[in-house]
Design an enzyme around this catalytic site. Structure first.
Site, PDB file in Angstrom:
ATOM      1  N   HIS A   1       1.069  -1.403  -0.053  1.00 28.40           N
ATOM      2  CA  HIS A   1       0.031   0.156   0.050  1.00 28.40           C
ATOM      3  C   HIS A   1       1.024   1.311   0.054  1.00 28.40           C
ATOM      4  O   HIS A   1       1.739   1.599   0.851  1.00 28.40           O
ATOM      5  CB  HIS A   1      -0.809   0.031   1.300  1.00 28.40           C
ATOM      6  CG  HIS A   1      -1.856  -0.992   1.262  1.00 28.40           C
ATOM      7  ND1 HIS A   1      -3.010  -0.832   1.968  1.00 28.40           N
ATOM      8  CD2 HIS A   1      -2.373  -1.847   0.436  1.00 28.40           C
ATOM      9  CE1 HIS A   1      -4.051  -1.994   1.854  1.00 28.40           C
ATOM     10  NE2 HIS A   1      -3.586  -2.627   0.835  1.00 28.40           N
TER      11      HIS A   1
ATOM     12  N   TYR B   1       4.610   6.347   9.950  1.00 29.33           N
ATOM     13  CA  TYR B   1       3.587   5.056   9.732  1.00 29.33           C
ATOM     14  C   TYR B   1       4.526   4.025   8.899  1.00 29.33           C
ATOM     15  O   TYR B   1       4.264   2.947   9.320  1.00 29.33           O
ATOM     16  CB  TYR B   1       2.464   5.914   8.751  1.00 29.33           C
ATOM     17  CG  TYR B   1       1.357   4.591   8.782  1.00 29.33           C
ATOM     18  CD1 TYR B   1       0.206   4.830   9.667  1.00 29.33           C
ATOM     19  CD2 TYR B   1       1.096   3.791   7.979  1.00 29.33           C
ATOM     20  CE1 TYR B   1      -0.592   3.789   9.824  1.00 29.33           C
ATOM     21  CE2 TYR B   1       0.321   2.871   7.570  1.00 29.33           C
ATOM     22  CZ  TYR B   1      -0.784   2.760   8.676  1.00 29.33           C
ATOM     23  OH  TYR B   1      -1.734   1.854   8.716  1.00 29.33           O
TER      24      TYR B   1
ATOM     25  N   PRO C   1      -3.129   0.080  19.136  1.00 29.60           N
ATOM     26  CA  PRO C   1      -3.075  -0.493  17.531  1.00 29.60           C
ATOM     27  C   PRO C   1      -3.132   0.535  16.450  1.00 29.60           C
ATOM     28  O   PRO C   1      -2.944   0.200  15.339  1.00 29.60           O
ATOM     29  CB  PRO C   1      -3.979  -1.699  17.333  1.00 29.60           C
ATOM     30  CG  PRO C   1      -5.042  -1.493  18.514  1.00 29.60           C
ATOM     31  CD  PRO C   1      -4.366  -0.593  19.499  1.00 29.60           C
TER      32      PRO C   1
ATOM     33  N   TYR D   1      -8.715   5.312   8.118  1.00 32.15           N
ATOM     34  CA  TYR D   1      -8.960   5.736   9.368  1.00 32.15           C
ATOM     35  C   TYR D   1      -9.855   6.568   9.587  1.00 32.15           C
ATOM     36  O   TYR D   1      -9.707   7.597   9.023  1.00 32.15           O
ATOM     37  CB  TYR D   1      -7.571   5.806  10.090  1.00 32.15           C
ATOM     38  CG  TYR D   1      -6.420   4.941  10.126  1.00 32.15           C
ATOM     39  CD1 TYR D   1      -5.661   4.572   9.170  1.00 32.15           C
ATOM     40  CD2 TYR D   1      -6.208   4.318  11.493  1.00 32.15           C
ATOM     41  CE1 TYR D   1      -4.773   3.465   9.119  1.00 32.15           C
ATOM     42  CE2 TYR D   1      -5.230   3.537  11.449  1.00 32.15           C
ATOM     43  CZ  TYR D   1      -4.524   2.994  10.308  1.00 32.15           C
ATOM     44  OH  TYR D   1      -3.702   1.906  10.657  1.00 32.15           O
TER      45      TYR D   1
ATOM     46  N   LYS E   1       2.077  -0.446  15.108  1.00 34.46           N
ATOM     47  CA  LYS E   1       3.533  -0.398  15.393  1.00 34.46           C
ATOM     48  C   LYS E   1       3.801  -1.724  16.388  1.00 34.46           C
ATOM     49  O   LYS E   1       5.028  -1.852  16.432  1.00 34.46           O
ATOM     50  CB  LYS E   1       3.852   0.686  16.234  1.00 34.46           C
ATOM     51  CG  LYS E   1       3.676   2.190  15.550  1.00 34.46           C
ATOM     52  CD  LYS E   1       4.832   2.089  14.657  1.00 34.46           C
ATOM     53  CE  LYS E   1       5.158   3.267  13.580  1.00 34.46           C
ATOM     54  NZ  LYS E   1       4.697   2.890  12.205  1.00 34.46           N
TER      55      LYS E   1
HETATM   56  P1  RFL Z   1       3.288 -12.224  21.392  1.00 33.45           P
HETATM   57  O1  RFL Z   1       2.797 -12.310  19.893  1.00 33.45           O
HETATM   58  O2  RFL Z   1       2.276 -11.881  22.360  1.00 33.45           O
HETATM   59  O3  RFL Z   1       3.881 -13.487  21.397  1.00 33.45           O
HETATM   60  C1  RFL Z   1       4.254 -13.885  22.829  1.00 33.45           C
HETATM   61  C2  RFL Z   1       4.212 -15.556  22.918  1.00 33.45           C
HETATM   62  O4  RFL Z   1       4.698 -15.759  24.211  1.00 33.45           O
HETATM   63  C3  RFL Z   1       3.712 -17.041  24.718  1.00 33.45           C
HETATM   64  N1  RFL Z   1       4.104 -17.060  26.203  1.00 33.45           N
HETATM   65  C4  RFL Z   1       4.648 -17.982  26.888  1.00 33.45           C
HETATM   66  N2  RFL Z   1       5.263 -18.975  26.301  1.00 33.45           N
HETATM   67  C5  RFL Z   1       5.791 -19.868  27.113  1.00 33.45           C
HETATM   68  N3  RFL Z   1       5.787 -19.822  28.573  1.00 33.45           N
HETATM   69  C6  RFL Z   1       5.119 -18.759  29.041  1.00 33.45           C
HETATM   70  N4  RFL Z   1       4.924 -18.471  30.468  1.00 33.45           N
HETATM   71  C7  RFL Z   1       4.617 -17.860  27.957  1.00 33.45           C
HETATM   72  N5  RFL Z   1       3.594 -16.691  28.343  1.00 33.45           N
HETATM   73  C8  RFL Z   1       3.400 -16.330  27.011  1.00 33.45           C
HETATM   74  C9  RFL Z   1       2.649 -16.624  24.195  1.00 33.45           C
HETATM   75  O5  RFL Z   1       1.628 -17.681  23.989  1.00 33.45           O
HETATM   76  C10 RFL Z   1       2.873 -16.107  22.723  1.00 33.45           C
HETATM   77  O6  RFL Z   1       2.847 -17.095  21.633  1.00 33.45           O
HETATM   78  O7  RFL Z   1       4.333 -11.191  21.533  1.00 33.45           O
HETATM   79  P2  RFL Z   1       5.625 -10.686  20.415  1.00 33.45           P
HETATM   80  O8  RFL Z   1       6.323 -11.742  19.647  1.00 33.45           O
HETATM   81  O9  RFL Z   1       6.413  -9.492  21.394  1.00 33.45           O
HETATM   82  O10 RFL Z   1       4.747 -10.051  19.232  1.00 33.45           O
HETATM   83  C11 RFL Z   1       3.995  -8.662  19.567  1.00 33.45           C
HETATM   84  C12 RFL Z   1       2.727  -8.541  18.449  1.00 33.45           C
HETATM   85  O11 RFL Z   1       2.025 -10.009  18.627  1.00 33.45           O
HETATM   86  C13 RFL Z   1       1.945  -7.472  18.905  1.00 33.45           C
HETATM   87  O12 RFL Z   1       2.658  -6.272  19.130  1.00 33.45           O
HETATM   88  C14 RFL Z   1       0.975  -7.146  17.610  1.00 33.45           C
HETATM   89  O13 RFL Z   1       0.073  -8.165  17.394  1.00 33.45           O
HETATM   90  C15 RFL Z   1       0.324  -5.488  17.830  1.00 33.45           C
HETATM   91  N6  RFL Z   1      -0.743  -5.382  16.944  1.00 33.45           N
HETATM   92  C16 RFL Z   1      -0.228  -4.783  15.696  1.00 33.45           C
HETATM   93  N7  RFL Z   1       0.978  -4.646  15.579  1.00 33.45           N
HETATM   94  C17 RFL Z   1       1.482  -3.775  14.449  1.00 33.45           C
HETATM   95  O14 RFL Z   1       2.600  -4.023  14.222  1.00 33.45           O
HETATM   96  N8  RFL Z   1       0.438  -3.905  13.125  1.00 33.45           N
HETATM   97  C18 RFL Z   1      -0.729  -4.159  13.463  1.00 33.45           C
HETATM   98  O15 RFL Z   1      -1.510  -3.610  12.428  1.00 33.45           O
HETATM   99  C19 RFL Z   1      -1.111  -4.364  14.747  1.00 33.45           C
HETATM  100  N9  RFL Z   1      -2.580  -4.760  14.867  1.00 33.45           N
HETATM  101  C20 RFL Z   1      -2.117  -5.602  17.051  1.00 33.45           C
HETATM  102  C21 RFL Z   1      -3.053  -5.079  16.083  1.00 33.45           C
HETATM  103  C22 RFL Z   1      -2.663  -6.248  18.136  1.00 33.45           C
HETATM  104  C23 RFL Z   1      -3.970  -6.540  18.510  1.00 33.45           C
HETATM  105  N10 RFL Z   1      -4.351  -7.136  19.587  1.00 33.45           N
HETATM  106  C24 RFL Z   1      -5.319  -8.277  19.609  1.00 33.45           C
HETATM  107  C25 RFL Z   1      -3.545  -7.228  20.765  1.00 33.45           C
HETATM  108  C26 RFL Z   1      -4.291  -5.262  16.339  1.00 33.45           C
HETATM  109  C27 RFL Z   1      -4.689  -5.943  17.326  1.00 33.45           C
HETATM  110  C28 RFL Z   1      -6.234  -6.200  17.625  1.00 33.45           C
HETATM  111  C1  PHB Z   2      -4.691  -4.869  10.805  1.00 39.47           C
HETATM  112  O1  PHB Z   2      -4.630  -5.098   9.736  1.00 39.47           O
HETATM  113  O2  PHB Z   2      -5.276  -5.646  11.611  1.00 39.47           O
HETATM  114  C2  PHB Z   2      -4.355  -3.526  11.272  1.00 39.47           C
HETATM  115  C3  PHB Z   2      -3.812  -2.462  10.621  1.00 39.47           C
HETATM  116  C4  PHB Z   2      -3.662  -1.163  10.899  1.00 39.47           C
HETATM  117  C5  PHB Z   2      -3.906  -0.849  12.330  1.00 39.47           C
HETATM  118  C6  PHB Z   2      -4.246  -1.701  13.108  1.00 39.47           C
HETATM  119  C7  PHB Z   2      -4.636  -3.157  12.528  1.00 39.47           C
HETATM  120  O3  PHB Z   2      -3.501   0.483  12.786  1.00 39.47           O
END
Ligand code: RFL
Ligand code: PHB
Length: 391
Positions: free
Chosen positions: A72, A385, A293, A202, A297
Site C-alpha cells: 500500500h 507510519y 493498535p 482510518y 506499531k
Molecule cells: P506475542 O505475539 O504476544 O507472543 C508471545 C508468545 O509468548 C507465549 N507465552 C509463553 N510461552 C511460554 N511460557 C510462558 N509462560 C508464556 N507466556 C506467553 C504466548 O503464547 C505467545 O505465543 O508477542 P511478540 O512476539 O512480542 O509480538 C508482538 C505482537 O504480537 C503485537 O505487538 C501485535 O500483534 C500488535 N498489533 C499490531 N502490531 C502491528 O505492528 N501492526 C498492526 O497492524 C497491529 N494490529 C495488534 C494489532 C494487536 C492486536 N491485539 C489483539 C492485541 C491488532 C490487534 C487487534
Molecule cells: C490490521 O490490519 O489488523 C491493522 C492495520 C492497521 C492498524 C491496526 C490493525 O492500525
C-alpha cells in the site's frame, strides 16, 4: 541440557530472534506454552512497515510475503463527512507499507525454523527462569509429554508477550513502568468479503473510531471503537455491520458485507517497562512494551527489538564484548518511545474520548484538517507510519 540462547515465547519476536541467531551460527531453544495451531491462528496485526519487509527479505523470509502481501502506498483519513488520501510514496520518497497478516508471518517463521532443524517446543507448561544474574541462567519447563527440563543458557530472551513470566521474574523495584489506559476498546472482525477499499481507512466519527483494513483480496478486517467493558455477546453481527455502515457512510461509496468468521474485543493500552534487561535476561516485543493498535506499531517494534538484540548477542558470542548488549535497552527504547508517541497521537486524534468537551473535539478536527492539508504535517504522519529508519 544446554543452549546458547533460551527463548521464551513463539510469537513474532521469539521466532524471528531464533532465526536471526541461527543465521549467525548461534543455537537457541524456543519454548511456547500454546499449541502450534493456536499460535498460527491468533488474529492480530496485519500491517508491516517498509523496514520490516526489507529485513524479512534480507533474511530470506519473504518468499510468501512477496507473493501474497498487499503493498500500500498510502492511507485514507475520514472525518467530518469527507475522506482524504495521504500518498506515502510521494511524501516519503517512495516508501510503502504491506498488508501481510501476523498469522502468516508466524506460519512462515515456524516452518522455516523447523526446516532448518531449529529447536522449538510447543504446549510446554511451568515456564520459569532462574540464575539471571549469573553467567549461566537456567530456563526450566515441563514438556508436552510431562518431562521437566532444565536448560542452561548463556542468555535468556523474554519474548513471552505482555502476560508472560519473564518481566515478572525481575525483582520488584528494578523496573520502571510508564503506562496509560484508554477509556475504550477495539472490537475487531474478520469477514469473508472483498475489501471495499484499496487502502486502509482510518475514520473519526461522532459514534467512535472505525478502521477498514484487510487480509487478502477476498478477506476484510474491520475495527470499531467500543466501550471498554462491552462484551462480545452484546455485538451480534447485524449490530456490528450497522455500526460500521453508519461510521463509514460516504455518498457514492458502499461498504460490502459478508460472513464474519472471527470477532473479539481488545483493550487499548500504552505501556513501557524499562530497562529491558536484568542480568542475562533480555526482554523484547510485547513483553516490555505495548502500544494501542492505531499506529500499527506493535509487531513492527517486536521485529525492531530482536534485530538489535540478535546483533548484540552475536557480538557477545563472536568477540566476547558486552558493549552492544549493554546498549540494547537504551537503543531499543529510543525507537520504542517514538512509536509510543506516534501511537498515542494517532489514537488521541481519531477516537472519541468520553471526557472530551466540545472544545477538545473541535481541536481533534483541526488537527485532522491540518494533517490532511499541510505537506509538512502529512509528511510527519507518513514517515512515522511507514516506519522510522533503523538505528
Ligand atoms: P506475542 O505475539 O504476544 O507472543 C508471545 C508468545 O509468548 C507465549 N507465552 C509463553 N510461552 C511460554 N511460557 C510462558 N509462560 C508464556 N507466556 C506467553 C504466548 O503464547 C505467545 O505465543 O508477542 P511478540 O512476539 O512480542 O509480538 C508482538 C505482537 O504480537 C503485537 O505487538 C501485535 O500483534 C500488535 N498489533 C499490531 N502490531 C502491528 O505492528 N501492526 C498492526 O497492524 C497491529 N494490529 C495488534 C494489532 C494487536 C492486536 N491485539 C489483539 C492485541 C491488532 C490487534 C487487534
Ligand atoms: C490490521 O490490519 O489488523 C491493522 C492495520 C492497521 C492498524 C491496526 C490493525 O492500525
Amino acid at each position: 541440557m544446554r543452549t546458547q540462547v533460551g527463548i521464551v515465547g513463539a510469537g513474532p519476536a521469539g521466532l524471528l530472534l531464533s532465526h536471526l541467531l541461527a543465521l549467525r551460527g548461534i543455537d537457541s531453544l524456543v519454548v511456547e506454552d500454546r499449541s502450534r495451531a493456536y499460535c498460527e491462528a491468533r488474529q492480530r496485526a496485519g500491517l508491516l512497515e517498509d523496514g520490516t519487509v526489507k529485513l524479512l527479505r534480507e533474511v530470506d523470509l519473504a518468499q510468501r510475503l512477496d507473493a501474497e502481501g498487499l503493498e500500500h502506498g498510502g492511507i485514507y483519513l475520514q472525518f467530518a463527512g469527507e475522506r482524504h488520501h495521504l500518498d506515502f510514496r510521494d511524501l516519503t520518497g517512495g516508501r510503502t507499507v504491506t498488508i501481510y497478516a501476523q498469522t502468516e508471518i508466524v506460519k512462515d517463521l515456524i516452518a522455516r525454523r523447523l526446516a532448518d532443524g531449529g529447536a522449538l517446543e510447543f504446549e510446554i507448561s511451568g515456564t520459569a527462569v532462574a540464575g539471571l544474574t549469573t553467567d549461566r541462567p537456567v530456563l526450566s519447563y515441563t514438556t508436552a509429554g510431562g518431562e521437566r527440563r532444565e536448560v542452561v543458557c548463556d542468555a535468556i530472551a523474554g519474548c513471552d508477550g505482555f502476560h508472560g513470566i519473564c518481566r515478572p521474574s525481575i525483582p520488584p523495584g528494578l523496573l520502571t513502568v510508564r503506562d496509560r489506559d484508554y477509556p475504550y476498546a477495539w472490537l475487531g472482525i474478520t469477514a469473508e468479503v472483498p475489501p471495499s477499499t484499496d487502502e486502509l481507512i482510518y475514520n473519526r466519527h461522532p459514534d467512535g473510531f472505525a478502521l477498514h483494513t484487510m487480509r487478502t483480496p477476498q478477506v476484510s478486517r474491520l475495527y470499531l471503537q467500543v466501550p471498554p467493558d462491552d462484551r462480545i455477546e452484546a455485538w451480534p453481527d447485524e449490530r456490528i455491520w450497522g455500526a460500521l455502515q453508519r461510521r463509514f457512510a460516504l455518498p457514492g461509496w458502499e461498504l460490502k458485507e459478508g460472513p464474519i468468521f472471527d470477532k473479539a474485543i481488545t483493550p487499548m493500552r500504552s505501556f513501557v517497562s524499562s530497562p529491558m534487561r536484568y542480568g542475562r535476561l533480555f526482554l523484547a516485543g510485547d513483553a516490555a512494551h505495548i502500544v494501542p493498535p492505531t499506529g500499527a506499531k506493535g509487531l513492527n517494534l517486536a521485529v525492531a527489538d530482536v534485530r538489535v538484540l540478535a546483533a548484540a548477542l552475536a557480538e557477545r558470542c563472536s568477540t566476547g564484548s558486552d558493549e552492544r548488549l549493554r546498549a540494547y535497552s537504551a537503543t531499543a527504547l529510543r525507537r520504542i518511545w517514538k512509536a509510543q508517541r506516534f501511537s498515542w497521537w494517532m489514537t488521541s486524534m481519531l477516537h472519541q474520548f468520553p471526557e472530551n468537551n466540545v472544545y477538545q473535539r473541535r481541536l481533534q478536527l483541526a488537527e485532522l484538517d491540518y494533517v490532511t492539508s499541510s505537506r509538512a504535517a502529512s509528511t510527519a504522519l507518513a514517515e512515522n507510519y511507514v516506519g522510522l529508519p533503523f538505528e
